[in-house]
Design a protein around this motif. Structure first.
Motif, PDB file in Angstrom:
ATOM      1  N   GLY A 116     -11.520  11.500   7.229  1.00 23.04           N
ATOM      2  CA  GLY A 116     -10.103  11.385   6.899  1.00 23.04           C
ATOM      3  C   GLY A 116      -9.277  11.002   8.107  1.00 23.04           C
ATOM      4  O   GLY A 116      -9.800  10.581   9.142  1.00 23.04           O
TER       5      GLY A 116
ATOM      6  N   GLN B 181       0.818  -1.209   0.000  1.00 16.77           N
ATOM      7  CA  GLN B 181       0.000   0.000   0.000  1.00 16.77           C
ATOM      8  C   GLN B 181       0.853   1.261   0.000  1.00 16.77           C
ATOM      9  O   GLN B 181       1.845   1.345   0.720  1.00 16.77           O
ATOM     10  CB  GLN B 181      -0.874  -0.041   1.260  1.00 16.77           C
ATOM     11  CG  GLN B 181      -1.771   1.114   1.515  1.00 16.77           C
ATOM     12  CD  GLN B 181      -2.581   0.884   2.779  1.00 16.77           C
ATOM     13  OE1 GLN B 181      -3.792   0.966   2.779  1.00 16.77           O
ATOM     14  NE2 GLN B 181      -1.903   0.597   3.879  1.00 16.77           N
TER      15      GLN B 181
ATOM     16  N   GLU C 240       2.311   8.498  -3.975  1.00 14.72           N
ATOM     17  CA  GLU C 240       2.513   7.192  -4.620  1.00 14.72           C
ATOM     18  C   GLU C 240       3.891   6.597  -4.317  1.00 14.72           C
ATOM     19  O   GLU C 240       4.090   5.393  -4.470  1.00 14.72           O
ATOM     20  CB  GLU C 240       2.359   7.314  -6.146  1.00 14.72           C
ATOM     21  CG  GLU C 240       0.957   7.665  -6.596  1.00 14.72           C
ATOM     22  CD  GLU C 240       0.731   9.163  -6.725  1.00 14.72           C
ATOM     23  OE1 GLU C 240      -0.105   9.569  -7.552  1.00 14.72           O
ATOM     24  OE2 GLU C 240       1.386   9.946  -6.003  1.00 14.72           O
TER      25      GLU C 240
ATOM     26  N   ARG D   5      -6.974  15.824   1.682  1.00 11.94           N
ATOM     27  CA  ARG D   5      -7.298  14.634   0.889  1.00 11.94           C
ATOM     28  C   ARG D   5      -7.348  14.959  -0.607  1.00 11.94           C
ATOM     29  O   ARG D   5      -7.963  14.254  -1.395  1.00 11.94           O
ATOM     30  CB  ARG D   5      -8.612  14.001   1.357  1.00 11.94           C
ATOM     31  CG  ARG D   5      -8.581  13.609   2.816  1.00 11.94           C
ATOM     32  CD  ARG D   5      -9.892  13.048   3.300  1.00 11.94           C
ATOM     33  NE  ARG D   5     -10.042  11.641   2.901  1.00 11.94           N
ATOM     34  CZ  ARG D   5     -11.124  10.921   3.172  1.00 11.94           C
ATOM     35  NH1 ARG D   5     -12.140  11.462   3.806  1.00 11.94           N
ATOM     36  NH2 ARG D   5     -11.200   9.666   2.791  1.00 11.94           N
ATOM     37  N   LYS D   6      -6.690  16.047  -0.979  1.00 17.62           N
ATOM     38  CA  LYS D   6      -6.503  16.421  -2.385  1.00 17.62           C
ATOM     39  C   LYS D   6      -5.281  17.339  -2.445  1.00 17.62           C
ATOM     40  O   LYS D   6      -4.905  17.950  -1.437  1.00 17.62           O
ATOM     41  CB  LYS D   6      -7.747  17.119  -2.949  1.00 17.62           C
ATOM     42  CG  LYS D   6      -8.128  18.401  -2.230  1.00 17.62           C
ATOM     43  CD  LYS D   6      -9.402  19.000  -2.820  1.00 17.62           C
ATOM     44  CE  LYS D   6      -9.776  20.285  -2.079  1.00 17.62           C
ATOM     45  NZ  LYS D   6     -11.022  20.895  -2.620  1.00 17.62           N
TER      46      LYS D   6
ATOM     47  N   GLU E 260      -1.807  17.728   1.944  1.00 16.48           N
ATOM     48  CA  GLU E 260      -2.724  16.781   1.295  1.00 16.48           C
ATOM     49  C   GLU E 260      -3.288  15.765   2.282  1.00 16.48           C
ATOM     50  O   GLU E 260      -4.404  15.269   2.107  1.00 16.48           O
ATOM     51  CB  GLU E 260      -2.006  16.070   0.139  1.00 16.48           C
ATOM     52  CG  GLU E 260      -2.926  15.242  -0.718  1.00 16.48           C
ATOM     53  CD  GLU E 260      -2.295  14.787  -2.033  1.00 16.48           C
ATOM     54  OE1 GLU E 260      -2.812  13.826  -2.617  1.00 16.48           O
ATOM     55  OE2 GLU E 260      -1.300  15.406  -2.469  1.00 16.48           O
TER      56      GLU E 260
ATOM     57  N   LYS F 123      -1.083   7.263  -1.093  1.00 19.76           N
ATOM     58  CA  LYS F 123      -2.250   7.675  -1.877  1.00 19.76           C
ATOM     59  C   LYS F 123      -3.431   6.738  -1.588  1.00 19.76           C
ATOM     60  O   LYS F 123      -4.544   7.180  -1.300  1.00 19.76           O
ATOM     61  CB  LYS F 123      -1.906   7.669  -3.366  1.00 19.76           C
ATOM     62  CG  LYS F 123      -3.029   8.145  -4.286  1.00 19.76           C
ATOM     63  CD  LYS F 123      -2.532   8.205  -5.736  1.00 19.76           C
ATOM     64  CE  LYS F 123      -3.584   8.788  -6.660  1.00 19.76           C
ATOM     65  NZ  LYS F 123      -4.737   7.910  -6.849  1.00 19.76           N
ATOM     66  N   THR F 124      -3.172   5.439  -1.649  1.00 17.77           N
ATOM     67  CA  THR F 124      -4.209   4.439  -1.368  1.00 17.77           C
ATOM     68  C   THR F 124      -4.655   4.517   0.087  1.00 17.77           C
ATOM     69  O   THR F 124      -5.841   4.419   0.400  1.00 17.77           O
ATOM     70  CB  THR F 124      -3.675   3.025  -1.665  1.00 17.77           C
ATOM     71  OG1 THR F 124      -3.138   2.999  -2.990  1.00 17.77           O
ATOM     72  CG2 THR F 124      -4.760   1.976  -1.547  1.00 17.77           C
ATOM     73  N   TYR F 125      -3.682   4.713   0.974  1.00 14.22           N
ATOM     74  CA  TYR F 125      -3.962   4.802   2.409  1.00 14.22           C
ATOM     75  C   TYR F 125      -4.926   5.953   2.700  1.00 14.22           C
ATOM     76  O   TYR F 125      -5.879   5.807   3.471  1.00 14.22           O
ATOM     77  CB  TYR F 125      -2.644   4.992   3.153  1.00 14.22           C
ATOM     78  CG  TYR F 125      -2.736   4.941   4.656  1.00 14.22           C
ATOM     79  CD1 TYR F 125      -2.861   3.732   5.340  1.00 14.22           C
ATOM     80  CD2 TYR F 125      -2.671   6.103   5.412  1.00 14.22           C
ATOM     81  CE1 TYR F 125      -2.933   3.684   6.723  1.00 14.22           C
ATOM     82  CE2 TYR F 125      -2.739   6.070   6.798  1.00 14.22           C
ATOM     83  CZ  TYR F 125      -2.866   4.853   7.446  1.00 14.22           C
ATOM     84  OH  TYR F 125      -2.940   4.818   8.821  1.00 14.22           O
ATOM     85  N   LEU F 126      -4.683   7.127   2.064  1.00 14.68           N
ATOM     86  CA  LEU F 126      -5.561   8.289   2.256  1.00 14.68           C
ATOM     87  C   LEU F 126      -6.946   8.025   1.670  1.00 14.68           C
ATOM     88  O   LEU F 126      -7.961   8.414   2.249  1.00 14.68           O
ATOM     89  CB  LEU F 126      -4.944   9.533   1.605  1.00 14.68           C
ATOM     90  CG  LEU F 126      -3.682  10.106   2.262  1.00 14.68           C
ATOM     91  CD1 LEU F 126      -3.098  11.234   1.414  1.00 14.68           C
ATOM     92  CD2 LEU F 126      -3.984  10.621   3.661  1.00 14.68           C
ATOM     93  N   GLU F 127      -6.992   7.367   0.511  1.00 10.93           N
ATOM     94  CA  GLU F 127      -8.268   7.084  -0.143  1.00 10.93           C
ATOM     95  C   GLU F 127      -9.118   6.109   0.677  1.00 10.93           C
ATOM     96  O   GLU F 127     -10.349   6.190   0.684  1.00 10.93           O
ATOM     97  CB  GLU F 127      -8.033   6.515  -1.546  1.00 10.93           C
ATOM     98  CG  GLU F 127      -7.514   7.543  -2.546  1.00 10.93           C
ATOM     99  CD  GLU F 127      -7.052   6.914  -3.843  1.00 10.93           C
ATOM    100  OE1 GLU F 127      -6.948   5.659  -3.903  1.00 10.93           O
ATOM    101  OE2 GLU F 127      -6.775   7.665  -4.804  1.00 10.93           O
ATOM    102  N   ARG F 128      -8.459   5.192   1.350  1.00 13.44           N
ATOM    103  CA  ARG F 128      -9.177   4.165   2.121  1.00 13.44           C
ATOM    104  C   ARG F 128      -9.623   4.667   3.502  1.00 13.44           C
ATOM    105  O   ARG F 128     -10.437   4.004   4.161  1.00 13.44           O
ATOM    106  CB  ARG F 128      -8.284   2.931   2.298  1.00 13.44           C
ATOM    107  CG  ARG F 128      -8.105   2.139   1.012  1.00 13.44           C
ATOM    108  CD  ARG F 128      -7.148   0.973   1.235  1.00 13.44           C
ATOM    109  NE  ARG F 128      -7.002   0.156   0.031  1.00 13.44           N
ATOM    110  CZ  ARG F 128      -6.098  -0.811  -0.107  1.00 13.44           C
ATOM    111  NH1 ARG F 128      -5.270  -1.092   0.901  1.00 13.44           N
ATOM    112  NH2 ARG F 128      -6.012  -1.502  -1.215  1.00 13.44           N
TER     113      ARG F 128
END
Length: 291
Positions: free
Chosen positions: A111, A98, A144, A199-200, A195, A101-106
């Protein structure tokens, strides 16, 4: 560097790509564990691999001996000659499933918690301070390229041969280059810091000029004496803007975090905070200590 040992690693999936080649998830046929393979093509001459490449690989291997918890482990290096002019150097790293980026999305809404962000930032800066103290620059820090294990451990990844300041370069008269290089990583770290809350991305321009314009909307237009002289883009291209409160853009950040973020997003690279000094910032002190 070993030759031909790439047969030991069996690719099972492509997990990313970049300017320096494709990254694969692979299985070590001897141990059965998963690894990440990253290949870099290196130009060769009649003497084989350039001394600089050998030196840089040796530096990466030396870093591995420290086994820093916040830097992805380099487990092996393989060299395969593709032609008389080119050799493929494959770096074999530990594999983590992981990235940030994936960690934040999940992360469930709203958040990550402020304490989790602080922990991730501390780990990120620890890894960065370690790399910089060993003359290794990342130069492509982004969510990433930051791995997060299932236990929440941060590991910096994707720093390859092209991103290492060799001993030769550090001993030449152009040492000022190093002063300008490490702050690039700090700027990127500041953007990642913001970010984590937002989250962006903090700055999301559609061109270089647009990107700079969005940047100056936050930190203000830098004074004339801080504008770099070796760039084609003139300061006159931009409207005079005063800095806005960083909390307008990152409202969830606390006062100490906002101060640290601004030190990371200082326009003049020579005035930007270092990774080591950032770790000493009051933001990372426990609340009990501050009170």
């Amino acid at each position: 560097m070993a030759h031909g040992t790439s047969l030991q690693y069996e690719p099972v999936a492509e997990i990313g790509g970049g300017a320096y080649g494709t990254v694969y998830k692979a299985r070590d046929t001897e141990s059965g564990q998963f690894v990440a393979l990253k290949s870099v093509r290196v130009q060769t001459d009649q003497n084989g691999l350039p001394v600089s490449t050998v030196r840089e690989v040796a530096l990466l291997k030396r870093l591995e001996q420290f086994d820093h918890p916040n830097v992805v482990r380099l487990m092996d290096v393989c060299a395969t000659q593709r032609s008389d002019q080119e050799t493929k150097v494959t770096l074999v790293f530990e594999h983590v499933d992981q990235d940030l980026k994936t960690y934040l999305e999940r992360a469930p809404a709203p958040g990550l918690s402020p304490s989790r962000i602080k922990d991730l930032m501390r780990q990120l800066l620890c890894g960065l301070a370690f790399l910089h103290s060993n003359r290794v620059l990342h130069r492509d820090l982004k969510p990433e390229n930051i791995l997060v294990t299932s236990q929440g451990q941060v590991k910096l990844a994707d720093f390859g041969l092209a991103r290492i300041y060799s001993c030769h370069m550090a001993l030449t008269p152009v040492v000022v280059t190093l002063c300008y290089a490490t702050p690039v990583d700090i700027w990127s770290t500041g953007c990642i810091f913001a970010e984590m809350f937002r989250r962006k991305p903090l700055f999301c321009g559609e061109s270089e000029v647009d990107q700079l314009g969005k940047l100056f909307e936050v930190i203000g237009l830098p004074p004339e004496d801080e504008w770099p002289t070796d760039v084609t883009l003139s300061r006159k291209h931009f409207s005079p803007l005063l800095p806005r409160p960083i909390t307008d853009f990152v409202p969830e950040i606390n006062e100490q975090g906002a101060q640290l973020l601004l030190k990371m997003l200082t326009f003049d690279p020579l005035k930007r905070i270092s990774a080591l000094n950032a770790l000493e910032h009051p933001y990372f002190q426990d609340e009990e200590t501050l009170t």
